[in-house]
Design a protein around this motif. Structure first.
Motif, PDB file in Angstrom:
ATOM      1  N   VAL A  62      60.685  53.796  81.242  1.00 45.18           N
ATOM      2  CA  VAL A  62      61.714  53.437  81.098  1.00 45.18           C
ATOM      3  C   VAL A  62      61.096  51.881  80.344  1.00 45.18           C
ATOM      4  O   VAL A  62      61.580  51.133  79.469  1.00 45.18           O
ATOM      5  N   ALA A  63      59.568  51.308  80.848  1.00 40.63           N
ATOM      6  CA  ALA A  63      59.185  50.780  79.623  1.00 40.63           C
ATOM      7  C   ALA A  63      59.070  51.237  78.159  1.00 40.63           C
ATOM      8  O   ALA A  63      58.942  50.190  77.805  1.00 40.63           O
ATOM      9  N   LEU A  64      58.597  52.011  77.533  1.00 43.07           N
ATOM     10  CA  LEU A  64      58.463  52.762  76.893  1.00 43.07           C
ATOM     11  C   LEU A  64      60.128  52.966  75.932  1.00 43.07           C
ATOM     12  O   LEU A  64      59.769  52.677  74.252  1.00 43.07           O
ATOM     13  N   ALA A  65      60.474  53.119  76.515  1.00 42.30           N
ATOM     14  CA  ALA A  65      62.405  53.690  76.348  1.00 42.30           C
ATOM     15  C   ALA A  65      62.657  52.634  75.879  1.00 42.30           C
ATOM     16  O   ALA A  65      63.685  52.251  74.253  1.00 42.30           O
ATOM     17  N   LEU A  66      62.283  51.529  76.653  1.00 38.64           N
ATOM     18  CA  LEU A  66      62.945  49.938  76.228  1.00 38.64           C
ATOM     19  C   LEU A  66      61.887  49.790  75.180  1.00 38.64           C
ATOM     20  O   LEU A  66      62.742  48.779  74.399  1.00 38.64           O
ATOM     21  N   ILE A  67      60.763  49.798  74.829  1.00 44.38           N
ATOM     22  CA  ILE A  67      60.014  49.164  73.506  1.00 44.38           C
ATOM     23  C   ILE A  67      60.472  50.006  72.275  1.00 44.38           C
ATOM     24  O   ILE A  67      60.935  48.861  71.066  1.00 44.38           O
ATOM     25  N   ALA A  68      60.715  50.571  72.624  1.00 40.75           N
ATOM     26  CA  ALA A  68      60.791  51.811  71.025  1.00 40.75           C
ATOM     27  C   ALA A  68      62.552  51.165  71.333  1.00 40.75           C
ATOM     28  O   ALA A  68      63.001  51.083  69.654  1.00 40.75           O
ATOM     29  N   PHE A  69      63.687  50.910  71.623  1.00 41.27           N
ATOM     30  CA  PHE A  69      64.780  50.503  71.905  1.00 41.27           C
ATOM     31  C   PHE A  69      64.418  49.371  70.376  1.00 41.27           C
ATOM     32  O   PHE A  69      65.306  48.868  69.813  1.00 41.27           O
ATOM     33  N   ILE A  70      64.202  48.923  71.343  1.00 42.35           N
ATOM     34  CA  ILE A  70      63.617  47.582  70.848  1.00 42.35           C
ATOM     35  C   ILE A  70      63.245  47.434  68.590  1.00 42.35           C
ATOM     36  O   ILE A  70      63.834  46.461  68.131  1.00 42.35           O
ATOM     37  N   SER A  71      62.403  47.919  68.992  1.00 46.49           N
ATOM     38  CA  SER A  71      61.634  48.725  67.718  1.00 46.49           C
ATOM     39  C   SER A  71      62.634  48.778  66.609  1.00 46.49           C
ATOM     40  O   SER A  71      62.773  48.345  65.382  1.00 46.49           O
ATOM     41  N   ILE A  72      63.463  50.060  67.630  1.00 48.36           N
ATOM     42  CA  ILE A  72      64.208  50.450  66.178  1.00 48.36           C
ATOM     43  C   ILE A  72      66.271  49.539  66.013  1.00 48.36           C
ATOM     44  O   ILE A  72      66.384  49.246  64.814  1.00 48.36           O
ATOM     45  N   GLU A  73      65.834  48.293  66.809  1.00 46.64           N
ATOM     46  CA  GLU A  73      66.889  47.717  66.551  1.00 46.64           C
ATOM     47  C   GLU A  73      66.543  46.761  65.461  1.00 46.64           C
ATOM     48  O   GLU A  73      67.286  45.706  65.244  1.00 46.64           O
ATOM     49  N   THR A  74      65.235  46.320  65.592  1.00 51.48           N
ATOM     50  CA  THR A  74      64.620  45.201  64.110  1.00 51.48           C
ATOM     51  C   THR A  74      65.148  45.806  62.928  1.00 51.48           C
ATOM     52  O   THR A  74      64.820  45.138  62.187  1.00 51.48           O
ATOM     53  N   ILE A  75      65.062  47.417  63.072  1.00 52.04           N
ATOM     54  CA  ILE A  75      65.379  46.980  61.817  1.00 52.04           C
ATOM     55  C   ILE A  75      66.873  46.645  60.881  1.00 52.04           C
ATOM     56  O   ILE A  75      67.434  47.206  61.744  1.00 52.04           O
ATOM     57  N   MET A  76      66.530  46.136  59.525  1.00 49.43           N
ATOM     58  CA  MET A  76      67.464  45.547  59.024  1.00 49.43           C
ATOM     59  C   MET A  76      68.053  45.997  57.873  1.00 49.43           C
ATOM     60  O   MET A  76      69.227  45.943  57.703  1.00 49.43           O
ATOM     61  N   LEU A  77      67.845  46.843  57.138  1.00 50.10           N
ATOM     62  CA  LEU A  77      67.923  48.123  56.294  1.00 50.10           C
ATOM     63  C   LEU A  77      67.419  49.146  56.230  1.00 50.10           C
ATOM     64  O   LEU A  77      66.605  49.477  56.665  1.00 50.10           O
ATOM     65  N   CYS A  78      68.256  49.611  56.536  1.00 53.93           N
ATOM     66  CA  CYS A  78      67.884  51.566  56.412  1.00 53.93           C
ATOM     67  C   CYS A  78      68.559  52.577  55.275  1.00 53.93           C
ATOM     68  O   CYS A  78      69.863  52.292  54.984  1.00 53.93           O
ATOM     69  N   LEU A  79      67.946  53.538  54.237  1.00 53.30           N
ATOM     70  CA  LEU A  79      68.598  54.328  53.826  1.00 53.30           C
ATOM     71  C   LEU A  79      67.446  55.363  53.822  1.00 53.30           C
ATOM     72  O   LEU A  79      66.830  55.371  53.354  1.00 53.30           O
ATOM     73  N   PRO A  80      68.377  56.266  54.510  1.00 55.28           N
ATOM     74  CA  PRO A  80      69.187  56.595  55.126  1.00 55.28           C
ATOM     75  C   PRO A  80      69.306  55.688  56.476  1.00 55.28           C
ATOM     76  O   PRO A  80      68.278  55.603  57.101  1.00 55.28           O
ATOM     77  N   CYS A  81      70.801  55.886  57.247  1.00 61.65           N
ATOM     78  CA  CYS A  81      70.927  55.690  58.723  1.00 61.65           C
ATOM     79  C   CYS A  81      71.053  56.145  59.929  1.00 61.65           C
ATOM     80  O   CYS A  81      70.826  55.877  60.781  1.00 61.65           O
ATOM     81  N   GLY A  82      70.965  57.905  58.951  1.00 65.02           N
ATOM     82  CA  GLY A  82      71.008  59.149  60.188  1.00 65.02           C
ATOM     83  C   GLY A  82      70.301  58.631  60.974  1.00 65.02           C
ATOM     84  O   GLY A  82      70.901  59.076  62.822  1.00 65.02           O
ATOM     85  N   GLY A  83      69.139  59.002  60.780  1.00 61.62           N
ATOM     86  CA  GLY A  83      67.891  59.061  62.237  1.00 61.62           C
ATOM     87  C   GLY A  83      67.947  57.703  62.693  1.00 61.62           C
ATOM     88  O   GLY A  83      66.858  58.107  63.643  1.00 61.62           O
TER      89      GLY A  83
END
Length: 208
Positions: A62-83
């Motif tokens: 639960v802790a690592l999944a939450l940290i991974a989700f927070i990390s991916i949410e901090t991405i402001m710009l992505c190209l491509p964005c599918g991954g």
């Protein structure tokens, strides 16, 4: 005069009868609060589960999944964005499902629903989370690996994949040892008991 005395006597008897019936009424105002206290008192935190291997792994997942989700949410710009979108969906889903299972196991709520095979449910969740977290981490590492947030999400994605893999291994081992068949054994015993009781009822003569 006699009629008035009889009427007064009748009223007195009626009032006494109503008082007695009211005192012996089963609908007392303290019935519901007592039952509510008993129901809430059966829910407690199982510290033994939290100290076990499965409890520690669940908390880490639960802790690592939450940290991974927070990390991916901090991405402001992505190209491509599918991954990025795929990793976001996997991390959020794993966090929610595993968090719900951790909540159920910690409060012993699974004991109140014995008809659900919770060992198999936990095994399926860990196996599916392992596969999708590994796939999402590989895709994110291949497509998005330029910013620090993307690299952090990939690292935590592989870490939580390893934890889920260990949990899956232990869950499969527990399943092979026969813990996963407990529900089937209970069901067969229940069927045998029902069959025996029906046989006894058919053997008895009709009392009518």
């Amino acid at each position: 005069m006699r009629n008035s005395e009889e009427a007064e006597g009748f009223d007195g008897e009626a009032s006494n009868t109503s008082m007695i019936s009211g005192a012996s009424s089963p609908y007392q105002p303290t019935t519901e609060p007592v039952q509510s206290r008993n129901v809430l008192g059966g829910i407690r935190c199982d510290m033994e589960y939290l100290k076990s291997h499965f409890g520690v792994l669940k908390v880490a997942e639960v802790a690592l999944a939450l940290i991974a989700f927070i990390s991916i949410e901090t991405i402001m710009l992505c190209l491509p964005c599918g991954g990025v979108y795929f990793f976001e969906f996997v991390s959020c889903s794993a966090f929610v499902v595993t968090g719900v299972l951790l909540f159920i196991f910690c409060l012993n709520l699974h004991a109140k629903v014995p008809h659900v095979n919770w060992s198999l449910t936990d095994l399926v969740n860990t196996a599916v989370s392992t596969f999708f977290f590994f796939l999402a981490s590989v895709v994110l590492a291949a497509l998005n690996h330029t910013s620090g947030a993307e690299i952090a999400a990939v690292i935590f994605g592989f870490l939580v994949t390893c934890v889920y893999a260990v949990n899956t291994f232990l869950a499969v081992k527990r399943w092979r040892m026969g813990d996963g068949r407990s529900v089937a054994v209970q069901t067969s015993e229940y069927i045998r008991a029902r069959t025996a009781s029906r046989g006894e009822m058919e053997a008895r003569p009709d009392l009518a």
